[in-house]
Design a protein around this motif. Structure first.
Motif, short mmCIF file in Angstrom:
data_model
loop_
_atom_site.label_atom_id
_atom_site.label_comp_id
_atom_site.label_asym_id
_atom_site.label_seq_id
_atom_site.Cartn_x
_atom_site.Cartn_y
_atom_site.Cartn_z
N ASN A 1 123.73 26.16 -2.45
CA ASN A 1 122.80 26.81 -3.38
C ASN A 1 122.15 28.04 -2.77
O ASN A 1 121.93 29.04 -3.46
CB ASN A 1 121.73 25.83 -3.85
N ALA A 2 121.82 27.98 -1.50
CA ALA A 2 121.14 29.11 -0.84
C ALA A 2 122.06 30.32 -0.71
O ALA A 2 121.58 31.45 -0.62
CB ALA A 2 120.63 28.69 0.53
N THR A 3 123.36 30.11 -0.69
CA THR A 3 124.28 31.24 -0.53
C THR A 3 124.97 31.60 -1.84
O THR A 3 124.74 32.68 -2.39
CB THR A 3 125.34 30.93 0.55
N VAL A 4 125.75 30.70 -2.38
CA VAL A 4 126.58 31.01 -3.56
C VAL A 4 125.77 31.03 -4.85
O VAL A 4 126.00 31.85 -5.72
CB VAL A 4 127.74 29.99 -3.67
N PHE A 5 124.79 30.12 -4.99
CA PHE A 5 124.06 29.96 -6.25
C PHE A 5 122.60 30.43 -6.15
O PHE A 5 121.77 30.00 -6.94
CB PHE A 5 124.09 28.49 -6.68
N LYS A 6 122.29 31.33 -5.23
CA LYS A 6 120.90 31.72 -5.01
C LYS A 6 120.23 32.34 -6.24
O LYS A 6 119.05 32.20 -6.43
CB LYS A 6 120.77 32.63 -3.80
N ASP A 7 121.00 33.02 -7.10
CA ASP A 7 120.41 33.66 -8.28
C ASP A 7 120.73 32.92 -9.58
O ASP A 7 120.51 33.45 -10.67
CB ASP A 7 120.91 35.11 -8.39
N VAL A 8 121.27 31.69 -9.48
CA VAL A 8 121.65 30.93 -10.67
C VAL A 8 120.61 29.84 -10.93
O VAL A 8 120.34 29.01 -10.06
CB VAL A 8 123.05 30.30 -10.49
N LYS A 9 120.04 29.87 -12.13
CA LYS A 9 119.03 28.87 -12.49
C LYS A 9 119.68 27.47 -12.51
O LYS A 9 120.73 27.28 -13.10
CB LYS A 9 118.45 29.19 -13.87
N GLY A 10 119.06 26.52 -11.86
CA GLY A 10 119.55 25.14 -11.85
C GLY A 10 120.48 24.81 -10.70
O GLY A 10 120.71 23.66 -10.41
N GLY A 11 121.05 25.82 -10.04
CA GLY A 11 121.92 25.56 -8.91
C GLY A 11 123.29 25.03 -9.31
O GLY A 11 123.66 25.00 -10.48
N ASP A 12 124.03 24.62 -8.30
CA ASP A 12 125.39 24.13 -8.51
C ASP A 12 125.38 22.72 -9.08
O ASP A 12 124.38 22.01 -9.03
CB ASP A 12 126.14 24.13 -7.17
N ASN A 13 126.52 22.31 -9.57
CA ASN A 13 126.71 20.98 -10.12
C ASN A 13 126.85 19.96 -8.99
O ASN A 13 127.51 20.22 -8.00
CB ASN A 13 127.99 20.99 -10.98
N ARG A 14 126.23 18.78 -9.15
CA ARG A 14 126.32 17.72 -8.13
C ARG A 14 127.16 16.55 -8.58
O ARG A 14 127.42 15.65 -7.79
CB ARG A 14 124.92 17.20 -7.80
N SER A 15 127.56 16.52 -9.82
CA SER A 15 128.31 15.36 -10.30
C SER A 15 129.22 15.77 -11.45
O SER A 15 129.05 16.82 -12.04
CB SER A 15 127.35 14.26 -10.78
N SER A 16 130.21 14.93 -11.72
CA SER A 16 131.08 15.10 -12.89
C SER A 16 131.14 13.76 -13.60
O SER A 16 131.26 12.72 -12.96
CB SER A 16 132.49 15.52 -12.47
N TRP A 17 131.09 13.80 -14.92
CA TRP A 17 131.14 12.58 -15.73
C TRP A 17 132.40 12.63 -16.58
O TRP A 17 132.70 13.66 -17.20
CB TRP A 17 129.91 12.48 -16.62
N TYR A 18 133.13 11.50 -16.61
CA TYR A 18 134.33 11.37 -17.42
C TYR A 18 134.20 10.11 -18.25
O TYR A 18 133.78 9.07 -17.74
CB TYR A 18 135.58 11.25 -16.53
N SER A 19 134.59 10.16 -19.50
CA SER A 19 134.53 8.97 -20.35
C SER A 19 135.61 7.99 -19.91
O SER A 19 136.65 8.38 -19.36
CB SER A 19 134.74 9.34 -21.82
N GLY B 1 126.18 17.25 -14.32
CA GLY B 1 124.88 16.59 -14.38
C GLY B 1 123.93 17.31 -15.31
O GLY B 1 124.14 18.45 -15.70
N ASP B 2 122.86 16.65 -15.67
CA ASP B 2 121.88 17.24 -16.58
C ASP B 2 120.48 17.05 -15.98
O ASP B 2 119.95 15.95 -16.07
CB ASP B 2 121.98 16.60 -17.96
N PRO B 3 119.91 18.07 -15.36
CA PRO B 3 120.48 19.38 -15.08
C PRO B 3 121.54 19.27 -13.99
O PRO B 3 121.66 18.23 -13.35
CB PRO B 3 119.27 20.17 -14.58
N PRO B 4 122.33 20.35 -13.78
CA PRO B 4 123.43 20.30 -12.83
C PRO B 4 123.01 19.83 -11.42
O PRO B 4 123.77 19.16 -10.76
CB PRO B 4 123.96 21.73 -12.80
N SER B 5 121.81 20.18 -11.01
CA SER B 5 121.37 19.86 -9.66
C SER B 5 120.84 18.43 -9.51
O SER B 5 120.42 18.05 -8.41
CB SER B 5 120.28 20.84 -9.23
#
Length: 172
Positions: free
Chosen positions: A61-79, A163-167
């Motif tokens: 988050n500090a490098t790639v997602f520093k200007d993105v609100k909410g940061g990177d995704n931490r999880s994935s959900w599949y039905s 995730g909701d929110p992604p972080s």
């Protein structure tokens, strides 16, 4: 006659040794349902593992997602329906490609950038297996774990919901 007795004794000892060798993994599951997969962990272990990831997540988050609100995704959900359907399709495709599917491997990936916004982290399912009729397979060594290799040309699964929110960390 003496050689025949020794031969029979050798077969019996070999069969007994093989029986105990194949039973060694089952001993760790004593008293448990035999359908319970290896690797089942409890919620406290999940918390420990996801919290151990925090420093890596913070670095991303500090490098790639520093200007993105909410940061990177931490999880994935599949039905369940999507996962079951994927496994059915992947197993059929593996057979068509002349492979015995033995599992799936999960890869970390990232969605493509949209403009200046980096894509979220995602998990990709990839089928694994061994070629049908592999030479020299007298014994089933898949009992030892590890699984086969990625099946060339096998279908993958992506597009889980983030995730909701992604972080959000575990639990959500």
């Amino acid at each position: 006659m003496k050689n025949l007795v020794l031969l029979i004794l050798g077969f019996l000892l070999g069969a007994l040794a093989m029986y105990f060798y194949c039973q060694k993994d089952k001993d760790s599951l004593e008293g448990m349902n035999p359908l319970v997969p290896r690797g089942i962990i409890n919620p406290d272990q999940i918390k420990t593992l996801t919290q151990a990831y925090n420093s890596r997540y913070d670095s991303i988050n500090a490098t790639v997602f520093k200007d993105v609100k909410g940061g990177d995704n931490r999880s994935s959900w599949y039905s369940l329906e999507d996962v079951r359907n994927y496994l059915t399709i992947a197993e059929q495709q593996a057979k068509d490609l002349k492979y015995n599917m033995d599992g799936v491997r999960l890869y970390l990936g990232a969605q493509p950038m949209v403009g200046d916004t980096p894509g979220y982290t995602t998990l990709l399912f990839v089928p694994t297996g061994t070629p049908m009729g592999s030479e020299g397979n007298l014994l089933n060594f898949t009992l030892q774990g590890g699984g086969g290799r990625d099946i060339p040309g096998g279908p993958g699964l992506d597009m889980g919901n983030g995730g909701d929110p992604p972080s959000s960390n575990y639990p959500q």
